[in-house]
Design a protein around this motif. Structure first.
Motif, PDB file in Angstrom:
ATOM      1  N   ALA A  63      76.537  -0.489  13.426  1.00  0.00           N
ATOM      2  CA  ALA A  63      76.616   0.878  12.901  1.00  0.00           C
ATOM      3  C   ALA A  63      77.556   1.722  13.747  1.00  0.00           C
ATOM      4  N   VAL A  88      75.130  -8.458  10.036  1.00  0.00           N
ATOM      5  CA  VAL A  88      74.500  -7.584   9.048  1.00  0.00           C
ATOM      6  C   VAL A  88      73.942  -8.390   7.879  1.00  0.00           C
ATOM      7  N   TYR A 134      78.048  -0.463   2.840  1.00  0.00           N
ATOM      8  CA  TYR A 134      77.194  -0.755   3.995  1.00  0.00           C
ATOM      9  C   TYR A 134      76.540   0.543   4.477  1.00  0.00           C
ATOM     10  N   HIS A 136      74.147   2.600   6.790  1.00  0.00           N
ATOM     11  CA  HIS A 136      73.600   2.350   8.123  1.00  0.00           C
ATOM     12  C   HIS A 136      73.083   3.655   8.728  1.00  0.00           C
ATOM     13  N   GLU A 140      77.518   5.649   6.215  1.00  0.00           N
ATOM     14  CA  GLU A 140      77.780   4.470   5.396  1.00  0.00           C
ATOM     15  C   GLU A 140      79.233   4.055   5.567  1.00  0.00           C
TER      16      GLU A 140
END
Length: 202
Positions: A63, A88, A134, A136, A140
């Motif tokens: 992240a 991930v 993604y 996080h 994102e």
């Protein structure tokens, strides 16, 4: 934190706050001492979640890497790839000391100050990669799909300095990949030989 700074991305640089503070760096230092900001690396800070202010808090490496890259270039031109994408996607159970990010421009590796870890930037055109959203803890971004990650790991297993982990992750993700999508990507990216070798050794 001033609401003007709390946008979709929770990684900030002092230059992002020039319209909020006359002198951003001293203000950022004050916010770090207050527990509202967490210093990731020189010039990069993560906004601490409201329920963790004043408590020990460390965002995930992946992240942090995604947020740092997006803070510099924008969300749509960077993506986690290689070992980070594999992590991930659940193909690497242990935490790593390196993160790998595809980025639009060339830049040197970045050493984090909050842990023993490095972010590697690989110059690639993200629009030509197979990626997915993604979300996080710091906002994102994008991450390479399982199929793209398989090809990247197989083509450059040494990237990140953890070849054994890359090889193992490629085999794990190969078993989960959509065969048709994988073959199509390998053809489009001229990686048929790379994929063939991986399948022969898997």
């Amino acid at each position: 934190m001033p609401p003007a700074l709390l946008r979709h991305l929770r990684v900030l640089r002092p230059q992002d706050a020039v319209e909020t503070y006359a002198h951003p760096r001293p203000e950022f230092a004050r916010l770090v001492r207050a527990g509202a900001l967490h210093r990731l690396a020189t010039g990069y800070y993560a906004v601490v979640p409201d329920d963790r202010v004043g408590e020990p808090w460390l965002p995930a490496l992946e992240a942090a890497a995604s947020g740092i890259a997006a803070a510099d270039e924008g969300i749509d031109t960077v993506a986690l790839m290689g070992l980070s994408a594999a992590r991930v996607h659940g193909a690497l159970p242990r935490a790593l000391g390196v993160a790998v990010v595809a980025a639009q421009r060339h830049r040197s590796a970045l050493r984090l100050v909050d842990r023993d870890a490095t972010v590697l930037f690989v110059r690639r055109d993200v629009t030509r990669l197979d990626v997915q959203r993604y979300p996080h803890e710091l906002g994102e971004g994008w991450i390479t799909t399982v199929e793209q990650t398989v090809l990247d790991l197989a083509a450059r297993p040494e990237l990140g300095g953890l070849r054994d982990d890359a090889d193992a992750a490629a085999r794990v993700l190969l078993a989960r990949a959509d065969t048709a999508v994988l073959d199509e990507l390998a053809t489009a990216q001229r990686r048929q030989a790379t994929l063939r070798r991986l399948r022969e050794t898997a």
